[in-house]
Motif scaffolding. Sequence first.
Motif, mmCIF file in Angstrom:
data_model
loop_
_atom_site.group_PDB
_atom_site.id
_atom_site.type_symbol
_atom_site.label_atom_id
_atom_site.label_comp_id
_atom_site.label_asym_id
_atom_site.label_seq_id
_atom_site.Cartn_x
_atom_site.Cartn_y
_atom_site.Cartn_z
ATOM 1 N N UNK A 37 -10.252 -27.553 -9.172
ATOM 2 C CA UNK A 37 -11.402 -27.811 -8.325
ATOM 3 C C UNK A 37 -11.971 -29.158 -8.735
ATOM 4 N N UNK A 38 -12.806 -29.723 -7.893
ATOM 5 C CA UNK A 38 -13.451 -30.982 -8.254
ATOM 6 C C UNK A 38 -14.881 -31.000 -7.748
ATOM 7 N N UNK A 39 -15.681 -31.816 -8.402
ATOM 8 C CA UNK A 39 -17.074 -31.980 -7.988
ATOM 9 C C UNK A 39 -17.471 -33.430 -8.141
ATOM 10 N N UNK A 40 -17.855 -34.028 -7.027
ATOM 11 C CA UNK A 40 -18.338 -35.400 -7.020
ATOM 12 C C UNK A 40 -19.856 -35.398 -7.181
ATOM 13 N N UNK A 41 -20.431 -36.512 -7.653
ATOM 14 C CA UNK A 41 -21.890 -36.575 -7.826
ATOM 15 C C UNK A 41 -22.620 -36.263 -6.531
ATOM 16 N N UNK A 42 -23.579 -35.360 -6.605
ATOM 17 C CA UNK A 42 -24.375 -35.020 -5.444
ATOM 18 C C UNK A 42 -23.704 -34.114 -4.439
ATOM 19 N N UNK A 43 -22.503 -33.644 -4.774
ATOM 20 C CA UNK A 43 -21.766 -32.782 -3.851
ATOM 21 C C UNK A 43 -21.447 -31.454 -4.520
ATOM 22 N N UNK A 44 -21.127 -30.472 -3.689
ATOM 23 C CA UNK A 44 -20.745 -29.170 -4.217
ATOM 24 C C UNK A 44 -19.303 -29.197 -4.722
ATOM 25 N N UNK A 45 -19.014 -28.271 -5.600
ATOM 26 C CA UNK A 45 -17.652 -28.147 -6.085
ATOM 27 C C UNK A 45 -16.739 -27.744 -4.934
ATOM 28 N N UNK A 46 -15.532 -28.317 -4.903
ATOM 29 C CA UNK A 46 -14.604 -27.995 -3.831
ATOM 30 C C UNK A 46 -13.217 -27.706 -4.384
ATOM 31 N N UNK A 47 -12.526 -26.872 -3.664
ATOM 32 C CA UNK A 47 -11.157 -26.513 -4.002
ATOM 33 C C UNK A 47 -10.230 -27.698 -3.788
ATOM 34 N N UNK A 48 -9.280 -27.889 -4.696
ATOM 35 C CA UNK A 48 -8.297 -28.953 -4.564
ATOM 36 C C UNK A 48 -6.895 -28.373 -4.356
#
Length: 127
Positions: A37-48
């Motif tokens: 999974x990944x999480x960018x600044x200011x964004x929700x965690x997302x499946x990769x």
Amino acid sequence: QVQLVESGGGLVQAGGSLRLSCAASGRTFSSSGMAWFRQAPGKEREFVAAISRSGGSTYYAEAVKGRFTISRDNAKNTVYLQMNSLKPEDTAVYNCAASGRMIAGRSHYYATNYDYWGQGTQVTVSS
């Protein structure tokens, strides 16, 4: 209990490649579905991406399909994420996750189905 340790992140130019690794210990690795999974600044965690226990099935988010490849080596208790053609929007903290239960099919896409998480590794893609 499972311990997960990610490595391989870093700074790369757009169009470049990185290979992330996630080393697991503390449980029978081959019995766990694994995911990134990944999480960018200011964004929700997302499946990769995710891979089944045997490695026979893989799952990808649309945003990375065709560019990223997930694989696993059960003999080394390690899961990999090969990332090619990287884009600035791939910049994020990437976390490895392991399931503590049997999951199948689309269940691999959901963070709630993973019980163990690594600390994460930063991937930064410059334009």
